[in-house]
Write a protein that holds these residues in place. Structure first.
Motif, PDB file in Angstrom:
ATOM      1  N   PRO A  45       0.860  -1.286   0.029  1.00 19.12           N
ATOM      2  CA  PRO A  45       0.099  -0.127   0.059  1.00 19.12           C
ATOM      3  C   PRO A  45       0.785   1.130   0.048  1.00 19.12           C
ATOM      4  N   LYS A  46       2.105   1.353   0.695  1.00 22.42           N
ATOM      5  CA  LYS A  46       2.924   2.307   0.600  1.00 22.42           C
ATOM      6  C   LYS A  46       3.016   2.685  -0.681  1.00 22.42           C
ATOM      7  N   SER A  47       3.374   1.936  -1.760  1.00 22.87           N
ATOM      8  CA  SER A  47       4.090   2.199  -2.964  1.00 22.87           C
ATOM      9  C   SER A  47       2.809   3.094  -3.606  1.00 22.87           C
ATOM     10  N   LEU A  48       1.587   2.679  -3.565  1.00 22.55           N
ATOM     11  CA  LEU A  48       0.630   3.282  -4.031  1.00 22.55           C
ATOM     12  C   LEU A  48       0.378   4.928  -3.391  1.00 22.55           C
ATOM     13  N   ALA A  49       0.574   5.098  -1.999  1.00 21.97           N
ATOM     14  CA  ALA A  49       0.459   6.025  -1.258  1.00 21.97           C
ATOM     15  C   ALA A  49       1.518   6.973  -1.694  1.00 21.97           C
ATOM     16  N   ARG A  50       2.942   6.734  -1.940  1.00 27.75           N
ATOM     17  CA  ARG A  50       3.802   7.489  -2.441  1.00 27.75           C
ATOM     18  C   ARG A  50       3.446   8.044  -3.712  1.00 27.75           C
ATOM     19  N   LEU A  51       2.809   7.059  -4.482  1.00 29.13           N
ATOM     20  CA  LEU A  51       2.561   7.693  -5.982  1.00 29.13           C
ATOM     21  C   LEU A  51       1.580   8.492  -5.993  1.00 29.13           C
ATOM     22  N   MET A  52       0.399   8.539  -5.265  1.00 29.34           N
ATOM     23  CA  MET A  52      -0.508   9.711  -5.117  1.00 29.34           C
ATOM     24  C   MET A  52      -0.206  10.775  -4.379  1.00 29.34           C
ATOM     25  N   ASP A  53       1.120  10.840  -3.770  1.00 23.75           N
ATOM     26  CA  ASP A  53       1.562  12.093  -3.197  1.00 23.75           C
ATOM     27  C   ASP A  53       2.577  12.830  -3.940  1.00 23.75           C
ATOM     28  N   LYS A  54       2.827  12.198  -5.135  1.00 23.22           N
ATOM     29  CA  LYS A  54       3.838  12.948  -5.953  1.00 23.22           C
ATOM     30  C   LYS A  54       3.410  14.295  -6.283  1.00 23.22           C
ATOM     31  N   ASP A  55       4.432  15.131  -6.221  1.00 22.82           N
ATOM     32  CA  ASP A  55       4.077  16.626  -6.511  1.00 22.82           C
ATOM     33  C   ASP A  55       4.587  16.942  -7.953  1.00 22.82           C
ATOM     34  N   ASP A  56       3.487  16.682  -8.778  1.00 19.89           N
ATOM     35  CA  ASP A  56       3.719  16.934 -10.310  1.00 19.89           C
ATOM     36  C   ASP A  56       2.613  17.926 -10.884  1.00 19.89           C
ATOM     37  N   GLY A  57       1.875  18.399 -10.134  1.00 21.68           N
ATOM     38  CA  GLY A  57       0.582  19.106 -10.506  1.00 21.68           C
ATOM     39  C   GLY A  57      -0.659  18.404 -10.886  1.00 21.68           C
ATOM     40  N   VAL A  58      -0.708  17.032 -10.364  1.00 20.95           N
ATOM     41  CA  VAL A  58      -1.931  16.260 -10.760  1.00 20.95           C
ATOM     42  C   VAL A  58      -2.330  15.893  -9.336  1.00 20.95           C
ATOM     43  N   LYS A  59      -3.553  16.021  -9.202  1.00 20.75           N
ATOM     44  CA  LYS A  59      -4.500  15.502  -8.333  1.00 20.75           C
ATOM     45  C   LYS A  59      -4.766  13.937  -8.304  1.00 20.75           C
ATOM     46  N   SER A  60      -4.909  13.086  -7.571  1.00 17.73           N
ATOM     47  CA  SER A  60      -5.132  11.696  -7.998  1.00 17.73           C
ATOM     48  C   SER A  60      -5.978  11.305  -6.839  1.00 17.73           C
ATOM     49  N   TYR A  61      -7.117  10.332  -7.159  1.00 13.81           N
ATOM     50  CA  TYR A  61      -7.952   9.847  -6.054  1.00 13.81           C
ATOM     51  C   TYR A  61      -8.296   8.553  -6.238  1.00 13.81           C
ATOM     52  N   ALA A  62      -8.426   7.757  -5.297  1.00 11.86           N
ATOM     53  CA  ALA A  62      -8.490   6.185  -5.554  1.00 11.86           C
ATOM     54  C   ALA A  62      -9.903   5.746  -4.986  1.00 11.86           C
ATOM     55  N   ILE A  63     -10.468   5.027  -5.870  1.00 13.57           N
ATOM     56  CA  ILE A  63     -11.983   4.422  -5.657  1.00 13.57           C
ATOM     57  C   ILE A  63     -11.709   2.940  -5.386  1.00 13.57           C
ATOM     58  N   LEU A  64     -11.707   2.543  -4.254  1.00 14.45           N
ATOM     59  CA  LEU A  64     -11.394   1.131  -3.762  1.00 14.45           C
ATOM     60  C   LEU A  64     -12.757   0.328  -3.631  1.00 14.45           C
ATOM     61  N   ILE A  65     -13.021  -0.727  -4.458  1.00 20.04           N
ATOM     62  CA  ILE A  65     -14.106  -1.618  -4.213  1.00 20.04           C
ATOM     63  C   ILE A  65     -13.812  -2.691  -3.473  1.00 20.04           C
ATOM     64  N   GLY A  66     -14.302  -3.088  -2.341  1.00 16.73           N
ATOM     65  CA  GLY A  66     -13.980  -3.987  -1.360  1.00 16.73           C
ATOM     66  C   GLY A  66     -15.001  -4.876  -0.824  1.00 16.73           C
ATOM     67  N   SER A  67     -15.454  -5.780  -1.334  1.00 13.40           N
ATOM     68  CA  SER A  67     -16.593  -6.623  -0.822  1.00 13.40           C
ATOM     69  C   SER A  67     -16.302  -7.933  -0.247  1.00 13.40           C
ATOM     70  N   LEU A  68     -15.111  -8.518  -0.443  1.00 16.11           N
ATOM     71  CA  LEU A  68     -14.920  -9.535   0.042  1.00 16.11           C
ATOM     72  C   LEU A  68     -13.533  -9.554   0.948  1.00 16.11           C
ATOM     73  N   GLY A  69     -13.699  -9.568   2.280  1.00 21.10           N
ATOM     74  CA  GLY A  69     -12.984  -9.398   3.372  1.00 21.10           C
ATOM     75  C   GLY A  69     -13.090  -7.679   3.468  1.00 21.10           C
ATOM     76  N   GLU A  70     -11.811  -7.142   3.833  1.00 22.59           N
ATOM     77  CA  GLU A  70     -11.578  -5.968   4.309  1.00 22.59           C
ATOM     78  C   GLU A  70     -10.499  -5.260   3.694  1.00 22.59           C
ATOM     79  N   GLN A  71     -10.030  -5.773   2.383  1.00 20.98           N
ATOM     80  CA  GLN A  71      -8.747  -5.375   1.841  1.00 20.98           C
ATOM     81  C   GLN A  71      -8.724  -3.906   1.499  1.00 20.98           C
ATOM     82  N   ALA A  72     -10.028  -3.301   0.837  1.00 20.69           N
ATOM     83  CA  ALA A  72     -10.147  -1.903   0.558  1.00 20.69           C
ATOM     84  C   ALA A  72      -9.970  -1.078   1.769  1.00 20.69           C
ATOM     85  N   GLU A  73     -10.637  -1.227   3.027  1.00 16.03           N
ATOM     86  CA  GLU A  73     -10.423  -0.544   4.321  1.00 16.03           C
ATOM     87  C   GLU A  73      -8.824  -0.565   4.694  1.00 16.03           C
TER      88      GLU A  73
END
Length: 826
Positions: A756-784
């Motif tokens: 997960p930290k790899s995705l977090a680092r990529l979302m925090d990248k300072d390149d003038g682009v805003k990113s948002y993640a929509i996580l679909i999680g119905s099997l277990g609690e992977q998304a949370e």
């Protein structure tokens, strides 16, 4: 498994010599402590994401690398205490929504350091929903914890008893270790093994002290006012009466090597159940002139056990020293649950496909009414401990247990800090299974569906991949290699099998073969399957291009997003400029010399410089440049595979339709793209900038192409690469007023080793682009779990996929486009 019927093994007999013992009231003194604490987080995950088992969920506490969990108790709903040593700390989880735990550092305050030349063993005892006692067994030191004010106090008494902390100071450096024991109940009994005194403490911290005529070996509580006292070879009944406590000698005359260790509190008061050596259980109507019945165990030497090896520190003598009240519970009237090590568990408790090395021990559940026993495996701790001798002082395995006060469940705490919740009774498991089945089947017009995990099919059926024959009756087929749309087999298109060319859902129940069977496929089979998948994919794309418009199919999707579309279009009409303008700022003390202020410079002023700086547009400034948007859809095979359970693919396509229709005719405001990522790669364009679908048929064809991609793509995950590509592309567009990436993912990153930290680092990248993640999680609690690791305010968890279009609407709303405030989103 069946157990022997209970037979009479002896009788209770009262002897002469009854005497009265006068209790003395003990003044309890409280020394208030200021115990340091900190707030930490824990992770909670479902263990029924793929299969239904007795284990409901697990909680991973933030234990230190050398800590050992020694006990836990449940105070009330959503309130749990766990204690550990190395160092001595207590963890308190309270509240259901926040995944936080309060960690109290007992060791740093001088509490629970253990006796000289010994190591502490801590126990925690529930008094009521707001109070608990924390007891260290080697010294007798006892703390009281009150949840109201998070307050601690050390309990001491003027009488020499278990709360006399002077004993810890006066203990000799060498010699026999002290052994202070707690016996839970409405009044907590505590005694020193080999001593003659013991105390009874109630919830109001009122204490009485009793002095017995003989040294105490063990105390067995029967109920609130009756206690069995074992002293050497003799036993007595200690009973509270009107004018004091009576002590009456008794005989049990039990046959064989049977020894009653503790009484299991009964639910209806009609009978007494006992934990006894060499018995599944023992019972009696009363401790008077009544028979004792027991279901006897066969000798261990006559059985084949799960593990033939037995640690030397768990010999019979060592096991008899373990406090039995820590490792056994009575659930309702008829069920007894106890901790059982592998070397004392019959081999039949482990399935043929299970490895004993993946099991630390078992919960032995005995139904005294039906005469049956079941063994529930408990996984090993997350890290290996080499403190076996120390752990053997309080449990025969690497975990302890307690009963949940609110639910029909047992909780275990392993030495590594993992709490597991197990459902025990048939009634509770039946209800939970029904709920679980409803969750994985989904609701709607589709036929009810169940997933089965099956054994590996016969490898002899593995042949060249083919589409398979189509059954006009759509009958269910599983475990074979002939029919298209089957499951759990080889060769043909279907679900849950291996070696087929692509996914094909017939709507029937799914039979899933183990994952390792897929990894064992020969390379030439995999290559042929991919080639056939590409051929069939090309055919499908050609069919889509030539197909007529299906008005009914489009209408069914449109009706679900129509309301959201209207709102999003209203938001877009109100867009304001966000592109910053480069301007000169005058009257600065540093920068370029301002030619218009030369005279002021000669006069000695300092603010004669100017510099370039970005300036936010004034409120209400019209948008002159378009915003750039890329929607990265998760089109992996799992979207198709699990669509029958939670409609995740259907809702994703509704999301794509929402974007296409809401942005129709708004190209001067928003230039958008819709791409897909899957096991075939990070970038698969479906709608590209400046080439948008112009009518309903073209939009429906986009959705059909997306569906086909999920059906024919290879396994794998390119979520990170998809986000990286989107950010790189959008960051290069200098003519954009704003740059947004919406990333959809089913949060199944762990399967492919993505942190997960790899995705977090990529979302925090300072390149003038805003990113948002929509996580679909119905099997277990992977998304949370993934969301907790991502930047705050920039991720959404979708448990109910029908909320996907609504979430897209929220992202389009003012929090992103009007005020540029992301942390206010929830």
């Amino acid at each position: 498994m069946k157990i022997p019927s209970a037979i009479e093994i002896g009788r209770w007999r009262k002897r002469e010599g009854r005497e009265m013992i006068a209790p003395s009231v003990v003044e309890v003194e409280r020394e208030w402590l200021s115990v340091p604490h900190s707030i930490d987080s824990y992770t909670k995950s479902s263990t029924r994401s793929e299969l239904f088992t007795e284990q409901h969920h697990k909680i991973e506490l933030p234990f230190g690398p050398n800590q050992l969990g020694t006990d836990l108790t449940v105070l009330g709903p959503n309130s749990l205490l766990a204690v550990a040593v190395n160092p001595s700390q207590m963890y308190w989880m309270h509240g259901e929504k926040e995944k936080t735990v309060v960690k109290f550092d007992l060791f740093s305050h001088g509490a629970f350091r253990g006796a000289q030349n010994d190591e502490p063993i801590i126990r925690v005892i529930r008094l009521d929903e707001e109070q608990a006692l924390i007891h260290e067994e080697t010294t007798g030191e006892t703390l009281h914890f009150d949840t109201k004010g998070w307050s601690f106090s050390r309990l001491t008494s003027k009488a020499k008893g278990f709360m006399d902390t002077l004993n810890r100071i006066a203990q000799p450096m060498f010699g026999q270790k002290e052994s202070w024991k707690f016996v839970p109940g409405d009044r907590v009994a505590s005694y020193q093994k080999g001593g003659t005194r013991f105390d009874l403490l109630d919830r109001q911290l009122n204490c009485i002290n009793l002095v017995l005529p003989e040294p105490i070996d063990r105390i067995v509580r029967v109920d609130g006012d009756t206690i069995i006292v074992h002293s050497g070879a003799s036993s007595s009944i200690l009973k509270e009466e009107r004018h004091g406590w009576s002590l009456t000698p008794i005989e049990m005359n039990l046959e064989g090597q049977v020894n009653i260790r503790t009484t299991l509190k009964n639910g209806d008061g009609k009978d007494l159940l006992f934990d006894a050596t060499n018995c599944y259980y023992a019972k009696s109507d009363d401790i008077g002139e009544s028979p004792i019945l027991a279901s006897l165990r066969p000798p261990l030497s006559s059985l084949s056990m799960v593990d033939k090896g037995r640690p030397h520190y768990l010999a019979d003598k060592a096991l008899n020293r373990i406090d039995p009240t820590r490792n056994i519970e009575r659930m309702g009237d008829d069920i007894i649950v106890r901790i059982t090590p592998r070397f004392a568990t019959p081999k039949e408790a482990v399935g043929k496909d299970e490895s004993p090395m993946n099991i630390d021990g078992f919960l032995e559940a005995i139904n005294t009414k039906s005469g049956e026993v079941a063994y529930i495996p408990v996984p090993p701790p997350r890290r290996v401990s080499y403190a076996g001798n120390r752990i053997a002082r309080f449990t025969p395995t690497n975990f302890v247990m307690t009963k949940d006060v609110e639910e029909d469940r047992v909780l275990t705490l392993d030495t590594g800090g993992v709490v597991r919740s197990f459902e025990i009774s048939r009634e509770s498991l039946s209800k939970s299974f029904t709920q679980w089945k409803d969750m994985v089947e989904g609701k709607g017009k589709e036929k009810d569906r169940v997933e089965y995990t099956m054994k590996t099919p016969n490898r002899d059926m593995l042949k060249t991949p083919t589409v398979g024959k189509f059954d006009p009756s759509n009958a269910p087929h599983h475990g074979g290699g002939m029919w298209a749309g089957g499951s759990g087999g080889y060769n043909t298109a279907g679900l849950g099998g291996a070696g087929g060319p692509f996914r094909l859902d017939s709507g029937n129940d799914v039979h899933q073969i183990p994952e390792f069977a897929k990894r064992e496929l020969p390379e030439h089979i995999l290559k042929k399957a991919k080639e056939l998948a590409k051929e069939e994919y090309a055919k499908r794309l050609k069919e889509i291009k030539m197909s007529e418009h299906d008005a009914d199919a489009y209408k069914s999707l449109w009706e679900r997003v129509e309301g959201n579309v209207k709102h999003v279009r209203e938001i877009i009409d109100g867009f304001e400029a966000k592109k910053k303008e480069r301007v000169w700022l005058r009257h600065q003390t540093t920068g370029d010399l301002d030619d218009s202020k030369l005279i002021e410079g000669v006069a000695g002023e300092n603010n004669i410089y100017r510099c370039r700086q970005d300036k936010d547009p004034d409120p209400g400034t019209p948008q002159t440049k378009p915003k750039r948007l890329r929607v990265c859809m998760d089109l992996s095979g799992s979207m198709y595979r699990f669509n029958g359970y939670d409609k995740r693919l259907q809702r994703s396509m509704e999301t794509a339709l929402l974007v296409m229709t809401a942005l129709e005719g708004k190209e001067e405001k928003v230039k958008y793209e819709i791409t897909g990522h899957s096991g075939d790669g990070p970038y698969h364009p479906f709608v590209v900038k400046d080439n948008y679908p112009q009518n309903d048929k073209e939009r429906l064809n986009v959705l059909r192409n997306m569906l086909a991609h999920t059906q024919f793509c290879a396994s794998g995950d390119y979520t990170l690469e998809a986000l990286a590509d989107a950010r790189k592309t959008l960051s290069k567009d200098e003519e954009a007023d704003d740059r947004i990436v919406l990333l959809l993912s089913d949060a199944n990153l762990e399967r492919y080793g993505i942190q997960p930290k790899s995705l977090a680092r990529l979302m925090d990248k300072d390149d003038g682009v805003k990113s948002y993640a929509i996580l679909i999680g119905s099997l277990g609690e992977q998304a949370e779990e993934l969301q907790s690791a991502l930047p705050p305010g920039r991720s959404f968890v979708v448990k109910d996929t029908s909320q996907l279009p609504k979430i897209i609407q929220e992202i389009f709303d003012a929090n992103i486009f009007r005020r540029n405030v992301v942390d206010s989103m929830s």
